[in-house]
Write a protein that holds these residues in place. Structure first.
Motif, PDB file in Angstrom:
ATOM      1  N   UNK A  22       0.620  -1.017  -0.335  1.00  0.00           N
ATOM      2  CA  UNK A  22       0.007  -0.172   0.323  1.00  0.00           C
ATOM      3  C   UNK A  22       0.886   1.051  -0.152  1.00  0.00           C
ATOM      4  N   UNK A  23       1.696   1.169   0.065  1.00  0.00           N
ATOM      5  CA  UNK A  23       2.666   1.569   0.077  1.00  0.00           C
ATOM      6  C   UNK A  23       3.954   2.819  -1.243  1.00  0.00           C
ATOM      7  N   UNK A  24       4.752   3.569  -1.044  1.00  0.00           N
ATOM      8  CA  UNK A  24       4.687   4.504  -2.390  1.00  0.00           C
ATOM      9  C   UNK A  24       5.988   4.606  -2.422  1.00  0.00           C
ATOM     10  N   UNK A  25       7.239   4.487  -3.799  1.00  0.00           N
ATOM     11  CA  UNK A  25       7.331   5.382  -4.051  1.00  0.00           C
ATOM     12  C   UNK A  25       8.643   6.008  -4.823  1.00  0.00           C
TER      13      UNK A  25
ATOM     14  N   UNK B 181      -2.374   1.580 -14.053  1.00  0.00           N
ATOM     15  CA  UNK B 181      -3.286   2.541 -14.083  1.00  0.00           C
ATOM     16  C   UNK B 181      -3.682   2.605 -13.162  1.00  0.00           C
ATOM     17  N   UNK B 182      -4.030   4.142 -12.719  1.00  0.00           N
ATOM     18  CA  UNK B 182      -4.561   4.182 -12.057  1.00  0.00           C
ATOM     19  C   UNK B 182      -3.847   4.447 -10.544  1.00  0.00           C
ATOM     20  N   UNK B 183      -2.619   3.738 -10.853  1.00  0.00           N
ATOM     21  CA  UNK B 183      -1.727   4.297  -9.315  1.00  0.00           C
ATOM     22  C   UNK B 183       0.415   4.092  -9.771  1.00  0.00           C
ATOM     23  N   UNK B 184      -0.022   3.906 -10.608  1.00  0.00           N
ATOM     24  CA  UNK B 184       1.453   4.361 -11.281  1.00  0.00           C
ATOM     25  C   UNK B 184       1.267   5.724 -12.289  1.00  0.00           C
TER      26      UNK B 184
ATOM     27  N   UNK C 292       6.262   7.208 -10.881  1.00  0.00           N
ATOM     28  CA  UNK C 292       5.614   7.511  -8.916  1.00  0.00           C
ATOM     29  C   UNK C 292       4.417   5.856  -8.958  1.00  0.00           C
ATOM     30  N   UNK C 293       5.109   5.719  -8.306  1.00  0.00           N
ATOM     31  CA  UNK C 293       4.600   4.190  -7.803  1.00  0.00           C
ATOM     32  C   UNK C 293       4.066   4.213  -6.173  1.00  0.00           C
ATOM     33  N   UNK C 294       2.434   3.766  -6.292  1.00  0.00           N
ATOM     34  CA  UNK C 294       1.522   4.051  -5.633  1.00  0.00           C
ATOM     35  C   UNK C 294       0.788   2.492  -5.234  1.00  0.00           C
ATOM     36  N   UNK C 295       0.367   2.378  -3.803  1.00  0.00           N
ATOM     37  CA  UNK C 295      -0.501   1.453  -3.896  1.00  0.00           C
ATOM     38  C   UNK C 295       0.368   0.503  -3.993  1.00  0.00           C
TER      39      UNK C 295
END
Length: 126
Positions: free
Chosen positions: A15-18, A65-68, A82-85
């Motif tokens: 669930x984190x981001x990098x 799609x929608x997260x990165x 950017x990578x989320x979730x």
């Protein structure tokens, strides 16, 4: 000669981001379409995101799609992912690569890319 180097990977909880960076030397990145791909142990390398040479077109793998998000900073000669979730199954070595053969737009397929960075490990675990 174009050289690429990835940074920004590491350990993150589910669930984190990098935010990964792909820095270039030797050439201006704006001359190339850039792709990000990943390879997990025992699996084939798969394209994740790409951006056209002029930055006007981007394409993301459906599962991200929608997260990165992919973008580029011409002044810094750098492309970002950017990578989320993030999910545990997305743990892999992430590579950026440049294509000298793609004209307009970009392509996810790794076969299109001919200059690769060494990769950066992303670990998603609690």
């Amino acid at each position: 000669q174009l050289q690429l180097a990835e940074s920004g990977g590491g350990l993150v909880q589910p669930g984190g981001s990098l935010r990964l960076s792909c820095a270039a030397s030797g050439h201006t990145l704006g001359e190339y379409a850039i792709g990000w791909s990943r390879q997990a142990p025992g699996k084939n390398r798969e394209g994740v995101a790409c951006i056209s040479a002029d930055g006007s077109d981007t394409y993301l793998r459906s599962s991200v799609n929608g997260r990165f998000r992919i973008d580029r900073d011409a002044a810094k000669n750098t492309v970002y992912l950017q990578m989320n979730k993030l999910e545990p199954a997305e743990a892999a070595v992430y590579h950026c690569a440049a294509s000298s053969t793609i004209g307009n737009g970009c392509m996810l397929g790794v076969e299109w890319y001919d200059a690769w960075g060494p990769g950066n490990q992303v670990t998603v675990s609690s």
